[in-house]
Design a protein around this motif. Structure first.
Motif, PDB file in Angstrom:
ATOM      1  N   LEU A 268      38.975   4.156 -87.440  1.00 16.23           N
ATOM      2  CA  LEU A 268      38.610   5.449 -86.852  1.00 16.23           C
ATOM      3  C   LEU A 268      38.258   5.351 -85.365  1.00 16.23           C
ATOM      4  O   LEU A 268      38.761   6.165 -84.556  1.00 16.23           O
ATOM      5  N   PRO A 269      37.412   4.387 -84.942  1.00 20.06           N
ATOM      6  CA  PRO A 269      37.110   4.313 -83.492  1.00 20.06           C
ATOM      7  C   PRO A 269      38.349   4.068 -82.649  1.00 20.06           C
ATOM      8  O   PRO A 269      38.434   4.565 -81.513  1.00 20.06           O
ATOM      9  N   MET A 270      39.312   3.301 -83.171  1.00 20.11           N
ATOM     10  CA  MET A 270      40.540   3.042 -82.418  1.00 20.11           C
ATOM     11  C   MET A 270      41.335   4.336 -82.206  1.00 20.11           C
ATOM     12  O   MET A 270      41.833   4.606 -81.106  1.00 20.11           O
ATOM     13  N   PHE A 271      41.439   5.159 -83.255  1.00 21.33           N
ATOM     14  CA  PHE A 271      42.164   6.427 -83.146  1.00 21.33           C
ATOM     15  C   PHE A 271      41.463   7.374 -82.174  1.00 21.33           C
ATOM     16  O   PHE A 271      42.098   8.023 -81.340  1.00 21.33           O
ATOM     17  N   VAL A 272      40.139   7.483 -82.307  1.00 20.79           N
ATOM     18  CA  VAL A 272      39.377   8.377 -81.428  1.00 20.79           C
ATOM     19  C   VAL A 272      39.512   7.916 -79.981  1.00 20.79           C
ATOM     20  O   VAL A 272      39.732   8.725 -79.064  1.00 20.79           O
ATOM     21  N   LEU A 273      39.393   6.598 -79.760  1.00 20.10           N
ATOM     22  CA  LEU A 273      39.513   6.054 -78.404  1.00 20.10           C
ATOM     23  C   LEU A 273      40.899   6.313 -77.835  1.00 20.10           C
ATOM     24  O   LEU A 273      41.048   6.699 -76.669  1.00 20.10           O
ATOM     25  N   ALA A 274      41.921   6.114 -78.656  1.00 19.48           N
ATOM     26  CA  ALA A 274      43.300   6.315 -78.182  1.00 19.48           C
ATOM     27  C   ALA A 274      43.555   7.771 -77.817  1.00 19.48           C
ATOM     28  O   ALA A 274      44.216   8.072 -76.820  1.00 19.48           O
ATOM     29  N   LEU A 275      43.023   8.704 -78.639  1.00 19.88           N
ATOM     30  CA  LEU A 275      43.208  10.127 -78.354  1.00 19.88           C
ATOM     31  C   LEU A 275      42.451  10.551 -77.101  1.00 19.88           C
ATOM     32  O   LEU A 275      42.934  11.367 -76.312  1.00 19.88           O
ATOM     33  N   ALA A 276      41.251   9.977 -76.915  1.00 20.07           N
ATOM     34  CA  ALA A 276      40.417  10.385 -75.784  1.00 20.07           C
ATOM     35  C   ALA A 276      41.002   9.962 -74.444  1.00 20.07           C
ATOM     36  O   ALA A 276      40.859  10.669 -73.439  1.00 20.07           O
ATOM     37  N   ILE A 277      41.666   8.808 -74.395  1.00 13.95           N
ATOM     38  CA  ILE A 277      42.139   8.300 -73.099  1.00 13.95           C
ATOM     39  C   ILE A 277      43.640   8.058 -73.123  1.00 13.95           C
ATOM     40  O   ILE A 277      44.140   7.229 -72.375  1.00 13.95           O
ATOM     41  N   ARG A 278      44.356   8.804 -73.978  1.00 22.26           N
ATOM     42  CA  ARG A 278      45.800   8.587 -74.093  1.00 22.26           C
ATOM     43  C   ARG A 278      46.536   8.871 -72.782  1.00 22.26           C
ATOM     44  O   ARG A 278      47.550   8.245 -72.479  1.00 22.26           O
ATOM     45  N   LYS A 279      46.000   9.816 -71.972  1.00 21.69           N
ATOM     46  CA  LYS A 279      46.646  10.149 -70.708  1.00 21.69           C
ATOM     47  C   LYS A 279      46.679   8.932 -69.787  1.00 21.69           C
ATOM     48  O   LYS A 279      47.724   8.572 -69.238  1.00 21.69           O
ATOM     49  N   TYR A 280      45.513   8.280 -69.609  1.00 25.38           N
ATOM     50  CA  TYR A 280      45.446   7.103 -68.753  1.00 25.38           C
ATOM     51  C   TYR A 280      46.224   5.939 -69.370  1.00 25.38           C
ATOM     52  O   TYR A 280      46.835   5.141 -68.672  1.00 25.38           O
ATOM     53  N   PHE A 281      46.177   5.847 -70.710  1.00 23.96           N
ATOM     54  CA  PHE A 281      46.855   4.745 -71.389  1.00 23.96           C
ATOM     55  C   PHE A 281      48.368   4.823 -71.173  1.00 23.96           C
ATOM     56  O   PHE A 281      49.008   3.836 -70.811  1.00 23.96           O
ATOM     57  N   VAL A 282      48.962   6.011 -71.380  1.00 26.77           N
ATOM     58  CA  VAL A 282      50.407   6.174 -71.195  1.00 26.77           C
ATOM     59  C   VAL A 282      50.785   5.952 -69.737  1.00 26.77           C
ATOM     60  O   VAL A 282      51.785   5.291 -69.430  1.00 26.77           O
ATOM     61  N   GLN A 283      49.973   6.496 -68.826  1.00 26.40           N
ATOM     62  CA  GLN A 283      50.243   6.313 -67.396  1.00 26.40           C
ATOM     63  C   GLN A 283      50.181   4.842 -67.010  1.00 26.40           C
ATOM     64  O   GLN A 283      51.033   4.341 -66.277  1.00 26.40           O
ATOM     65  N   GLY A 284      49.185   4.127 -67.547  1.00 32.70           N
ATOM     66  CA  GLY A 284      49.066   2.713 -67.240  1.00 32.70           C
ATOM     67  C   GLY A 284      50.197   1.894 -67.805  1.00 32.70           C
ATOM     68  O   GLY A 284      50.743   1.010 -67.144  1.00 32.70           O
ATOM     69  N   MET A 285      50.604   2.183 -69.046  1.00 36.46           N
ATOM     70  CA  MET A 285      51.716   1.458 -69.652  1.00 36.46           C
ATOM     71  C   MET A 285      53.014   1.726 -68.906  1.00 36.46           C
ATOM     72  O   MET A 285      53.846   0.852 -68.713  1.00 36.46           O
ATOM     73  N   THR A 286      53.209   2.986 -68.448  1.00 38.73           N
ATOM     74  CA  THR A 286      54.419   3.326 -67.703  1.00 38.73           C
ATOM     75  C   THR A 286      54.465   2.611 -66.364  1.00 38.73           C
ATOM     76  O   THR A 286      55.502   2.078 -65.967  1.00 38.73           O
ATOM     77  N   MET A 287      53.323   2.566 -65.655  1.00 37.12           N
ATOM     78  CA  MET A 287      53.275   1.867 -64.373  1.00 37.12           C
ATOM     79  C   MET A 287      53.578   0.393 -64.579  1.00 37.12           C
ATOM     80  O   MET A 287      54.317  -0.225 -63.814  1.00 37.12           O
ATOM     81  N   GLY A 288      53.020  -0.211 -65.636  1.00 34.17           N
ATOM     82  CA  GLY A 288      53.278  -1.617 -65.890  1.00 34.17           C
ATOM     83  C   GLY A 288      54.717  -1.877 -66.231  1.00 34.17           C
ATOM     84  O   GLY A 288      55.306  -2.886 -65.837  1.00 34.17           O
ATOM     85  N   ALA A 289      55.360  -0.931 -66.940  1.00 36.38           N
ATOM     86  CA  ALA A 289      56.760  -1.114 -67.326  1.00 36.38           C
ATOM     87  C   ALA A 289      57.675  -1.029 -66.109  1.00 36.38           C
ATOM     88  O   ALA A 289      58.652  -1.759 -65.983  1.00 36.38           O
ATOM     89  N   VAL A 290      57.328  -0.096 -65.184  1.00 40.25           N
ATOM     90  CA  VAL A 290      58.164   0.067 -63.999  1.00 40.25           C
ATOM     91  C   VAL A 290      58.153  -1.181 -63.156  1.00 40.25           C
ATOM     92  O   VAL A 290      59.160  -1.637 -62.641  1.00 40.25           O
ATOM     93  N   ARG A 291      56.920  -1.768 -62.990  1.00 41.63           N
ATOM     94  CA  ARG A 291      56.848  -2.958 -62.185  1.00 41.63           C
ATOM     95  C   ARG A 291      57.417  -4.149 -62.910  1.00 41.63           C
ATOM     96  O   ARG A 291      57.737  -5.137 -62.349  1.00 41.63           O
TER      97      ARG A 291
END
Length: 291
Positions: A268-291
């Motif tokens: 449950l904490p993992m799901f709540v954490l992922a939902l709360a900061i999914r915007k930054y998480f996706v943005q960070g993963m995308t930036m890392g993939a581009v580089r």
């Protein structure tokens, strides 16, 4: 333009519709394969979710319709399981690990990214190589060291171990994001009179925020789910949630209904954490993939 060039001939029209039909058919096949793969991955989670609300007898029956009960969630917090104390230990260990790991890893990553150091490549390779050492090989040195220091079965001991686990990963990940920040921006700020600390605070950290959030999430997940070191270095006082799952055994065997309820509490904490900061998480993963 002649009429012949605008209106496709019967043969060309047939090939056009045949190609379009093949494209639609392939997209349909892709959709079906994705749905099948998603269903296969979700089966264990669906089973755990259903089993958490079943009785010990019903958990062995493959029935979708049953009378749900919340008794399992209350039982796991009672003696002898006492999941509340283990939840507290896991929360403290994971949060403190992240609180210490990210600032230290950020400073190390910035140094590796912006300054030329002697044996820089060798040091980075050594840091990365620590991730390839099997955990079971280094458990005994940690056990002996913590025994002599009086850190066995303590949350401080687990925090130190988790820092050793997540730091190499965090340094490499954050360094990748800082490498992508243009040097010109920092140099312009320093020409205007900003100090190195002000540049890091006002330019580097805001621009690297998605990467820091992503690294924090991964560090938290690693510390939250760590099992092997907690198994050997704790006994009772500092036992964490993954170790607590091993307690759900009785004379009748594995108590899958209680295991499932505890599993829901762990996830449950993992799901709540992922939902709360999914915007930054996706943005960070995308930036890392581009580089």
């Amino acid at each position: 333009m002649s009429e012949q060039s605008v209106v496709p001939t019967t043969g060309a029209n047939s090939e056009f519709w045949t190609g379009k039909r093949k494209q639609r058919l392939w997209r349909g096949v892709q959709t079906i394969l994705i749905l099948i793969a998603a269903f296969i991955m979700l089966i264990p989670i669906i089973w755990i979710f259903l089993a958490a609300f079943k009785s010990h007898v019903e958990v062995y029956q493959l029935r979708l319709f049953f009378t749900p009960t919340l008794e399992n969630f209350g039982t796991v917090f009672e003696e002898p399981y006492d999941l509340g104390a283990k939840l507290f230990n896991s929360t403290i260990v994971a949060f403190v690990t992240v609180i210490f790991a990210i600032p230290i890893a950020t400073m190390a990553a910035y140094s590796f990214s912006r300054f030329r150091l002697k044996f820089e490549t060798t040091i980075l390779v050594v840091i990365l190589a620590t991730q390839f050492v099997p955990a079971v090989v280094i458990i005994l040195p940690f056990f002996i060291m913590f025994r002599d220091l009086g850190l066995l079965d303590t949350r401080i001991g687990l925090i130190l171990v988790n820092l050793a686990i997540v730091m190499p990963f965090a340094i490499w990940m954050i360094k990748g994001f800082i490498d992508g920040i243009p040097m010109d921006t920092e140099e312009a700020a320093m020409v205007d009179g900003s100090s190195r600390i002000q540049v890091i605070k006002n330019i580097v950290l805001p621009m690297a925020a998605p990467g820091l959030v992503t690294a924090s999430i991964f560090c938290f997940i690693l510390a939250w789910n760590e099992f092997l070191f907690a198994l050997f270095l704790t006994n009772r006082e500092a036992t964490t949630l993954p170790i607590g799952l091993a307690l759900f055994r009785g004379e009748e065997g594995d108590l899958w209904n209680l295991l499932s309820a505890a599993g829901i509490i762990i996830m449950l904490p993992m799901f709540v954490l992922a939902l709360a900061i999914r915007k930054y998480f996706v943005q960070g993963m995308t930036m890392g993939a581009v580089r």
